[in-house]
Design an enzyme around this catalytic site. Structure first.
Site, short mmCIF file in Angstrom:
data_model
loop_
_atom_site.label_atom_id
_atom_site.label_comp_id
_atom_site.label_asym_id
_atom_site.label_seq_id
_atom_site.Cartn_x
_atom_site.Cartn_y
_atom_site.Cartn_z
N HIS A 37 0.85 -1.18 0.00
CA HIS A 37 0.00 0.00 0.00
C HIS A 37 0.89 1.24 0.00
CE1 HIS A 37 1.16 -0.63 4.17
NE2 HIS A 37 1.07 0.70 4.28
N HIS A 121 5.75 5.98 -0.81
CA HIS A 121 6.48 4.76 -1.15
C HIS A 121 5.62 3.54 -0.86
CE1 HIS A 121 7.01 5.15 3.17
NE2 HIS A 121 7.21 3.84 3.21
#
EC number: 3.1.4.58
Length: 191
Positions: A37, A121
């Site tokens: 995620h 990220h």
């Protein structure tokens, strides 16, 4: 108390492509591809009142269109003491606007301000002391050219995590579709 964060889900086809980078690094605890995620706002352990206020705030968030999310490289956090291997995400104005909104909603719900700078990220592995800077540099060099991967995020999600040292499993507790978005994750992928 639930341990919560908000984020963007990674479609299965993008997660599969990211999973090709797994392995070959001593001291790495690899994240399951189903748990990949992009974190927008980490909250940690919160009480039920803050969780409910956060959910209400996210449900009432400003309508916004789906956004394109692009992953453009591999890197590691921690420098001389590497602690995570990740796929970097391009910090577009649209992505930053969503993250800033989640920060405002979290603060209104009673959370302390986030002190870390937002670095979008996807964490691929958490690293312990066995993962030396040289081993991480070697892995990054061996990975070769990272193909840009893009997808359309059609919703944000409120995740819970079991109490652990990080790395999942994560559960989507609630989802907040973007305007024109559907309840599923983005289906578009190219790269």
């Amino acid at each position: 108390m639930p341990r919560l964060f908000t984020g963007l889900e990674i479609p299965a086809e993008i997660a599969e492509r990211l999973s090709f980078f797994r392995g070959g690094l001593p001291g790495a605890r690899w994240i399951e591809p189903s748990d990949y995620h992009v974190t927008l706002r980490f909250l940690g352990e919160v009480d039920d009142v803050l969780a409910a206020d956060l959910d209400a705030g996210l449900a009432e968030a400003r309508p916004r269109p789906p956004l394109t999310v692009t992953l453009d490289g591999l890197a590691a956090f921690g420098g001389d003491k590497p602690r995570a291997l990740y796929a970097s995400v391009v910090a577009t104005p649209e992505l930053i606007a969503v993250q800033e909104e989640h920060e405002r909603i979290a603060r209104r719900a009673g959370a302390e301000p986030e002190r870390r700078k937002f670095t979008p990220h996807v964490t691929l592995a958490r690293l312990n002391r066995e993962a030396t800077p040289e081993a991480v540099a070697h892995l990054l060099a061996q990975a070769g050219v990272f193909p840009r991967l893009s997808f359309t995020a059609r919703r944000a999600a409120l995740y819970s995590a079991r109490t652990s040292r990080g790395g999942g499993p994560y559960l989507v507790e609630a989802a907040y579709p973007f305007v024109g978005g559907e309840c599923g994750t983005g289906e578009d992928a190219d790269g």
